[in-house]
Design an enzyme around this catalytic site. Structure first.
Site, PDB file in Angstrom:
ATOM      1  N   GLY A   1       0.825  -1.207   0.000  1.00 15.71           N
ATOM      2  CA  GLY A   1       0.000   0.000   0.000  1.00 15.71           C
ATOM      3  C   GLY A   1       0.859   1.258   0.000  1.00 15.71           C
ATOM      4  O   GLY A   1       1.904   1.308   0.647  1.00 15.71           O
TER       5      GLY A   1
ATOM      6  N   ARG B   1      13.481  10.233  -2.738  1.00 19.16           N
ATOM      7  CA  ARG B   1      14.374  11.375  -2.975  1.00 19.16           C
ATOM      8  C   ARG B   1      15.632  11.268  -2.124  1.00 19.16           C
ATOM      9  O   ARG B   1      16.753  11.483  -2.620  1.00 19.16           O
ATOM     10  CB  ARG B   1      13.616  12.667  -2.658  1.00 19.16           C
ATOM     11  CG  ARG B   1      14.439  13.945  -2.681  1.00 19.16           C
ATOM     12  CD  ARG B   1      13.533  15.120  -2.315  1.00 19.16           C
ATOM     13  NE  ARG B   1      14.229  16.391  -2.289  1.00 19.16           N
ATOM     14  CZ  ARG B   1      14.825  16.894  -1.209  1.00 19.16           C
ATOM     15  NH1 ARG B   1      14.793  16.223  -0.062  1.00 19.16           N
ATOM     16  NH2 ARG B   1      15.433  18.075  -1.268  1.00 19.16           N
TER      17      ARG B   1
ATOM     18  N   ARG C   1       0.908  -5.430  -6.091  1.00 19.01           N
ATOM     19  CA  ARG C   1       1.007  -6.725  -5.413  1.00 19.01           C
ATOM     20  C   ARG C   1       1.520  -7.732  -6.444  1.00 19.01           C
ATOM     21  O   ARG C   1       1.158  -7.664  -7.615  1.00 19.01           O
ATOM     22  CB  ARG C   1      -0.360  -7.163  -4.894  1.00 19.01           C
ATOM     23  CG  ARG C   1      -1.135  -6.052  -4.172  1.00 19.01           C
ATOM     24  CD  ARG C   1      -0.756  -5.892  -2.740  1.00 19.01           C
ATOM     25  NE  ARG C   1      -1.566  -4.876  -2.072  1.00 19.01           N
ATOM     26  CZ  ARG C   1      -1.367  -4.474  -0.826  1.00 19.01           C
ATOM     27  NH1 ARG C   1      -0.390  -4.986  -0.122  1.00 19.01           N
ATOM     28  NH2 ARG C   1      -2.138  -3.544  -0.282  1.00 19.01           N
TER      29      ARG C   1
ATOM     30  N   GLY D   1       5.538  -2.080   3.817  1.00 19.02           N
ATOM     31  CA  GLY D   1       5.120  -2.690   5.067  1.00 19.02           C
ATOM     32  C   GLY D   1       5.692  -4.077   5.275  1.00 19.02           C
ATOM     33  O   GLY D   1       6.748  -4.425   4.737  1.00 19.02           O
ATOM     34  N   ASP D   2       4.955  -4.905   6.026  1.00 16.25           N
ATOM     35  CA  ASP D   2       5.486  -6.217   6.391  1.00 16.25           C
ATOM     36  C   ASP D   2       5.638  -7.147   5.196  1.00 16.25           C
ATOM     37  O   ASP D   2       6.609  -7.911   5.108  1.00 16.25           O
ATOM     38  CB  ASP D   2       4.618  -6.868   7.477  1.00 16.25           C
ATOM     39  CG  ASP D   2       3.163  -7.012   7.068  1.00 16.25           C
ATOM     40  OD1 ASP D   2       2.751  -6.431   6.048  1.00 16.25           O
ATOM     41  OD2 ASP D   2       2.426  -7.716   7.785  1.00 16.25           O
TER      42      ASP D   2
ATOM     43  N   THR E   1       4.200   2.473   5.794  1.00 14.87           N
ATOM     44  CA  THR E   1       2.822   1.989   5.929  1.00 14.87           C
ATOM     45  C   THR E   1       2.081   2.874   6.908  1.00 14.87           C
ATOM     46  O   THR E   1       2.626   3.231   7.960  1.00 14.87           O
ATOM     47  CB  THR E   1       2.779   0.530   6.422  1.00 14.87           C
ATOM     48  OG1 THR E   1       1.437   0.190   6.803  1.00 14.87           O
ATOM     49  CG2 THR E   1       3.691   0.294   7.612  1.00 14.87           C
TER      50      THR E   1
ATOM     51  N   ASP F   1      -0.228   2.016   8.765  1.00 18.19           N
ATOM     52  CA  ASP F   1      -0.724   1.231   9.899  1.00 18.19           C
ATOM     53  C   ASP F   1       0.140   1.330  11.154  1.00 18.19           C
ATOM     54  O   ASP F   1      -0.314   0.991  12.244  1.00 18.19           O
ATOM     55  CB  ASP F   1      -0.850  -0.246   9.508  1.00 18.19           C
ATOM     56  CG  ASP F   1      -1.972  -0.491   8.519  1.00 18.19           C
ATOM     57  OD1 ASP F   1      -2.935   0.293   8.514  1.00 18.19           O
ATOM     58  OD2 ASP F   1      -1.885  -1.459   7.736  1.00 18.19           O
TER      59      ASP F   1
ATOM     60  N   ASP G   1       2.606  -0.519  12.279  1.00 23.13           N
ATOM     61  CA  ASP G   1       2.522  -1.811  12.965  1.00 23.13           C
ATOM     62  C   ASP G   1       3.785  -2.663  12.811  1.00 23.13           C
ATOM     63  O   ASP G   1       3.716  -3.892  12.822  1.00 23.13           O
ATOM     64  CB  ASP G   1       1.312  -2.602  12.447  1.00 23.13           C
ATOM     65  CG  ASP G   1       1.372  -2.851  10.945  1.00 23.13           C
ATOM     66  OD1 ASP G   1       2.242  -2.255  10.269  1.00 23.13           O
ATOM     67  OD2 ASP G   1       0.543  -3.626  10.440  1.00 23.13           O
TER      68      ASP G   1
ATOM     69  N   ARG H   1      -6.783  -2.957   9.506  1.00 23.65           N
ATOM     70  CA  ARG H   1      -7.304  -4.332   9.503  1.00 23.65           C
ATOM     71  C   ARG H   1      -6.757  -5.136  10.679  1.00 23.65           C
ATOM     72  O   ARG H   1      -7.481  -5.878  11.329  1.00 23.65           O
ATOM     73  CB  ARG H   1      -6.955  -5.016   8.180  1.00 23.65           C
ATOM     74  CG  ARG H   1      -7.582  -6.410   8.032  1.00 23.65           C
ATOM     75  CD  ARG H   1      -7.265  -7.036   6.683  1.00 23.65           C
ATOM     76  NE  ARG H   1      -5.836  -7.291   6.516  1.00 23.65           N
ATOM     77  CZ  ARG H   1      -5.047  -6.638   5.666  1.00 23.65           C
ATOM     78  NH1 ARG H   1      -5.545  -5.693   4.890  1.00 23.65           N
ATOM     79  NH2 ARG H   1      -3.765  -6.918   5.568  1.00 23.65           N
TER      80      ARG H   1
ATOM     81  N   GLY I   1     -10.990  13.562  20.293  1.00 24.33           N
ATOM     82  CA  GLY I   1     -11.953  13.604  21.395  1.00 24.33           C
ATOM     83  C   GLY I   1     -13.109  12.636  21.244  1.00 24.33           C
ATOM     84  O   GLY I   1     -14.239  12.926  21.666  1.00 24.33           O
TER      85      GLY I   1
END
Length: 327
Positions: free
Chosen positions: A14, A24, A75, A105-106, A129, A131, A133, A175, A189
């Protein structure tokens, strides 16, 4: 490892705000060190299709502020096979690429790790990413920008929620990770946040909303991470409405707008630091590591540790705080 003369850089998985700023930094740092740079378009798919771009310092001008990735992303199921991995390596070798910087990401890091272990090509991974994570970095590229995008949406929705005495369920990306939901919930808030990491029963949510209504709250915001065990925001809203009709309920799905947009100053600086450090680490003989930020220091974490999701958890003080501050 032989002396590095040409580095390949690519983005995969993603997209995330800050990827262009990172590209850059990689390109210009390598060129400053008299190392050639090849941009690999469309990630691992581009490796299989020899979609290579011999880059110059001018090719990455005026991109630091642009979201997405100029190298594109895709992908690639073929790369996950032994035959696909071998083909990718042979294409890299034929083009003279002897080291890689992978931004993603992972899934991106897992692919880079497998390629490096199988064919002994040096790789350095940068966590890109929204996320947030991955172990080894307090923040991943794009997380700050994505969270700010969510907060802006919450602020606007709260205006209409307060005007009409409404309950809004806002679904955000996440997710498997509730980082965006938790941080945006605190900064925006929100009255409640539903996370993949901590299951919240619908009855518990209803009890909380009822208590807040008794305390004269006339509108409320509930943030729902898409991976929450109760289902998406529409499903949660429907179940709440069955038992609790104090508010007029509405649902907003923020979706992919969270991935786009100009990166924040934090993400631009983080991207530049990580790209700069990744090239230096490769030239110093490091491989199969992720470049990250801990405190305000750049650190290197072995990929097997960075990818160990069992070590990743949300901050306990934030989880406690969201309940305390929403009364």
């Amino acid at each position: 490892m032989s002396e590095i003369k040409k580095i390949g850089v690519f983005t995969s998985g993603g997209d995330a705000p800050g990827m262009n700023a990172c590209i850059r930094a990689v390109v210009r740092t390598a060129i400053f060190k008299n190392i050639e740079v090849v941009g690999i378009r469309q990630g691992y798919q581009g490796m299989l299709e020899c979609n290579f771009w011999d880059m110059t310092a001018r090719d990455v001008g005026n991109i630091i502020h642009i979201g997405g990735t100029i190298l594109k992303t895709a992908r690639c199921l073929e790369f996950k096979t032994a035959e696909g991995t071998k083909k990718a390596y042979e294409n890299l070798k034929a083009h003279g690429i002897d080291a890689l910087v992978a931004i993603g990401g992972d899934g991106t890091a897992n692919g880079a790790d497998r390629l490096s272990r199988t064919f002994d090509i040096p790789v350095m991974c940068i966590p890109g990413t929204i996320d947030n994570d991955l172990n080894g970095s307090d923040f991943t590229l794009g997380f700050d920008t994505a969270t700010n995008t969510v907060i802006e949406a919450i602020d606007k929705i709260r205006d209409t929620a307060a005007s009409h005495d409404r309950l809004f369920f806002i679904e955000v990306m996440g997710r498997d990770s509730g980082c965006i939901a938790l941080h945006a919930g605190i900064a925006g808030g929100a009255e409640a946040v539903l996370l993949p990491e901590r299951e919240t029963a619908i009855d518990e949510l209803i009890e909380k909303l009822s208590s807040q209504a008794k305390n004269k709250k006339t509108s409320s915001i509930v943030i729902v991470a898409e991976g929450d065990k109760n289902g998406g925001a529409y499903h949660v809203a429907a179940r709440v409405k069955e038992k609790f009709d104090f508010y007029d309920s509405k649902v907003t799905i923020l979706g992919h707008l969270q991935r786009g947009g100009s990166p924040s100053s934090f993400d631009r600086i983080l991207a530049s630091r990580l790209g700069f450090a990744a090239v230096k680490a490769l030239l110093n003989g490091r491989t199969r590591q992720m470049v990250g930020l801990r405190g305000n220091a750049i650190v290197l974490t072995p990929l097997e540790e960075a990818l160990n999701i069992s070590h990743f958890k949300l901050e306990d003080d934030l989880l406690e705080m969201i309940n305390v501050l929403s009364i």
